[in-house]
Each structure stands twice: as structure tokens, then as C-alpha cells.
Design a protein around this motif. Structure first.
Motif, PDB file in Angstrom:
ATOM      1  N   GLU A 100      44.736  33.773 -32.451  1.00 40.55           N
ATOM      2  CA  GLU A 100      44.436  34.747 -33.496  1.00 40.55           C
ATOM      3  C   GLU A 100      45.093  36.088 -33.198  1.00 40.55           C
ATOM      4  O   GLU A 100      45.051  36.582 -32.071  1.00 40.55           O
ATOM      5  CB  GLU A 100      42.921  34.925 -33.620  1.00 40.55           C
ATOM      6  N   SER A 101      45.694  36.669 -34.218  1.00 34.21           N
ATOM      7  CA  SER A 101      46.240  38.023 -34.126  1.00 34.21           C
ATOM      8  C   SER A 101      46.353  38.559 -35.546  1.00 34.21           C
ATOM      9  O   SER A 101      46.025  37.867 -36.516  1.00 34.21           O
ATOM     10  CB  SER A 101      47.599  38.019 -33.422  1.00 34.21           C
ATOM     11  N   SER A 102      46.818  39.796 -35.673  1.00 33.97           N
ATOM     12  CA  SER A 102      47.009  40.378 -37.009  1.00 33.97           C
ATOM     13  C   SER A 102      48.025  41.502 -36.929  1.00 33.97           C
ATOM     14  O   SER A 102      48.253  42.081 -35.855  1.00 33.97           O
ATOM     15  CB  SER A 102      45.685  40.922 -37.573  1.00 33.97           C
ATOM     16  N   ARG A 156      49.574  35.943 -26.794  1.00 35.33           N
ATOM     17  CA  ARG A 156      49.672  36.879 -27.926  1.00 35.33           C
ATOM     18  C   ARG A 156      49.814  38.326 -27.477  1.00 35.33           C
ATOM     19  O   ARG A 156      50.216  39.185 -28.262  1.00 35.33           O
ATOM     20  CB  ARG A 156      48.441  36.748 -28.824  1.00 35.33           C
ATOM     21  N   ALA A 186      49.151  31.568 -35.210  1.00 37.88           N
ATOM     22  CA  ALA A 186      48.073  30.828 -35.864  1.00 37.88           C
ATOM     23  C   ALA A 186      48.319  29.324 -35.792  1.00 37.88           C
ATOM     24  O   ALA A 186      47.378  28.534 -35.626  1.00 37.88           O
ATOM     25  CB  ALA A 186      47.929  31.282 -37.312  1.00 37.88           C
TER      26      ALA A 186
END
Length: 326
Positions: free
Chosen positions: A35-37, A159, A30
């Protein structure tokens, strides 16, 4: 004259203390505008955390700790070892081999020591070579190690790859035996697929040429992996005169939970017979199989007399399997 076989008499592993969770990486990404999760990573890979080395720690340091645990488990001293094979894609230096450096750190000298480079299949390759040398009478007590510091090859602007890999080491003591331990092995490579998983950099004239960070075509790797792993598994079963139903445990390279479960299903093996450490270790390349084996042995899951399938697939494109009675 009776035949000589090889058998694993001790296992060991080591993970660097610094645990990096998915959320740690998500926060780092970030900060770079990516963006990742945690959910995204877990759903696609099964990985929840991995371990990274600190500055100044090399593959040989991780290997040393894993070997000490394996030697202790086997009841052997380092000076009883007459062969050292290290599988690694992240050597301490261009040369000498990490195995030679490890030999010195173990406080011994004289026995052959060399590295094997088959990326994530490296431990399967190394174990096969050690088995052949013991059967030929060229060694009686071998250390076979997988050790990696893959965190130093990762592109933290990508990512899709930086979340996959971790650092660690695993080792086994393989000794000559009158009764079979390693039952069959099967190794392959296909250089046509070298570009789908590689670090396309090299050292020349004091400079790094090319890109020294890991590149991977994940979909291409996935498609190849499931097919070749089933093929290698069936080949070693056939060589050993065994059936799917004879397997007690499957310990695959810990790359991606979907590849691992896919292979288990093709072998009609219940998923509770699949050893999984990828969730906490990530993909530790050549270290992943011996790490998972040691975890399974020390947790009491793999017991003496169990029939175990080890299999790996990696850049090269390389793949292979080992069937053994533990």
C-alpha cells in the motif's frame, strides 16, 4: 605569473523519455500487495515523478547526451576536452570506466578519463578533482558528468525506497580561467556509516554475492544529512571569505525536500533561492546536482555572476560542497 582558476562555461542534462508518476508506482506496488499513495510520497519526499531508462540504455548513453548539450552551451568541440570525469554508482560494467566508454562515444581519445564513486556526492567530488587538476596545470578543458540508472538497483518490494530514485545525467564544461569561478570546495567521508545507505552485493566467480538492491535507513540518513550539509556549506563560505548573505542560489543534492529546505533555513536563505527539481526528477544520485544546475541556468534563474552553492550527501557516508561564481 597569474594564477589559474577554473570556471563553468557550459551546462547540459538529459532525462530518459519515460516519465514514471507516483501513481504509476502506486499501481505497481498495489499489484504486489503493498500500500502507498501519491499523497504519502509527496508529503515525505516532495517527489511527484521520476524518469526511468528503457532496456539497453546505460549511464554512458545518458552522459553522452548531457555532454553534447554542455559542449554546445560552452561553444566547445569534444576534441578540445582534455579531461573527462564521470561520477556514477551505476557504471555500464565493472570495468572499464564509464568515462572511458563515454570518451569513445564522444569520438575522442588520448585525454585522461576516469570514474568517481562517491554516490550522491559524486558530482561535488568530481568537480573538486577537476578544479584541482586545472589549477595544477594538468588540464584546461574538462567534462565533469554525473550519470545514473538507479532504477536498476531498486527493490520494488520496498515501498520506502523504490519511490525515491530516478535516472538521468547532468554535465558541465569546466575551463581554465584568469578569474575565479570555483571559489572553494570541501569534501568529507565517514565509513562508519557505510551500512545506512548501500547496495551490499558484489560479483564473484560469475555470480552475484550478497544483495544487489539498494538498502537505506532513511531516518539515519536524514539525521546525518542536515548537520553535515550545513557544516560543509559554512566551511566553503569561510574558505572563500563569503557570508550567508552573499549566496544567490543553493543547489543541493535533490534527495528529499525536507532535507533541502532544512539546509536552506540553517543558511538563512529564502526558499525562493533554493533550486528544486526533486519533484519531477526524484533522486538521481550523482546526476542530481548538475541536472538541477542545468535546469536553473536554462530557465534563466541562475545568471552569469551569481554566487552558487552546490552541496551533496550520499552513501559512504560522503558529503561535500562547492562554492562558485557562475
Amino acid at each position: 605569473m597569474s594564477a589559474t582558476y577554473s570556471r563553468i562555461t557550459g551546462t547540459g542534462s538529459f532525462l530518459p523519455p519515460r516519465r514514471v508518476s507516483n501513481q504509476d508506482l502506486v499501481d505497481q506496488l498495489a499489484a504486489r500487495g503493498l500500500e502507498s499513495s501519491d499523497d504519502w510520497i509527496v508529503e515525505r519526499t516532495g517527489i511527484r515523478a521520476r524518469h526511468f531508462v528503457d532496456d539497453g540504455i546505460n549511464s554512458s548513453d545518458l552522459a553522452l547526451a548531457a555532454c553534447r548539450h554542455a559542449l554546445e552551451a560552452a561553444g566547445r568541440r569534444a576534441d578540445e576536452v582534455d579531461l573527462i570525469i564521470v561520477a556514477t554508482s551505476t557504471p555500464d560494467m565493472v570495468f572499464p570506466s564509464t568515462a572511458a566508454i563515454l570518451q569513445h562515444k564522444l569520438g575522442v581519445a588520448g585525454c585522461p578519463a576516469f570514474d568517481v564513486q562517491a554516490v550522491c556526492s559524486g558530482f561535488v567530488y568530481g568537480l573538486t578533482v577537476a578544479d584541482a587538476m586545472i589549477r595544477a596545470g594538468n588540464a584546461r578543458c574538462a567534462l565533469v558528468v554525473g550519470a545514473e540508472v538507479f532504477s536498476r538497483l531498486l527493490d520494488f518490494n520496498d515501498r520506502t525506497t523504490c519511490v525515491l530514485f530516478g535516472d538521468g545525467a547532468g554535465a558541465v564544461v569546466l575551463e581554465a580561467s584568469d578569474t575565479p569561478g570555483i571559489l572553494a570546495t570541501d569534501l568529507h567521508a565517514d565509513g562508519r556509516h557505510a551500512g545506512i545507505l548501500c547496495v551490499p552485493g558484489t560479483v564473484q566467480n560469475g555470480q552475484v554475492l550478497g544483495d544487489p538492491l539498494l538498502k537505506m535507513d532513511g531516518q539515519a540518513v536524514f539525521k546525518l544529512a542536515v548537520g553535515v550539509l550545513e557544516q560543509a556549506a559554512r566551511t566553503v563560505l569561510e574558505k572563500a571569505g563569503r557570508q550567508d548573505s552573499d549566496l544567490d542560489w543553493l543547489i543541493p543534492h535533490q534527495a528529499n525536500i525536507r532535507i533541502m529546505t532544512g539546509t536552506a533555513k540553517k543558511l538563512r536563505l529564502p526558499l525562493d533561492k533554493l533550486i528544486v527539481t526533486v519533484d519531477e526528477h526524484g533522486n538521481t544520485s550523482a546526476a542530481s546536482i548538475p541536472l538541477a544546475l542545468d535546469h536553473a541556468v536554462r530557465s534563466g534563474r541562475v545568471q552569469r555572476g551569481d554566487t552558487v552553492m552546490l552541496e551533496g550527501v550520499g552513501g559512504g557516508f560522503t558529503w561535500g560542497a562547492v562554492l562558485l561564481d557562475y
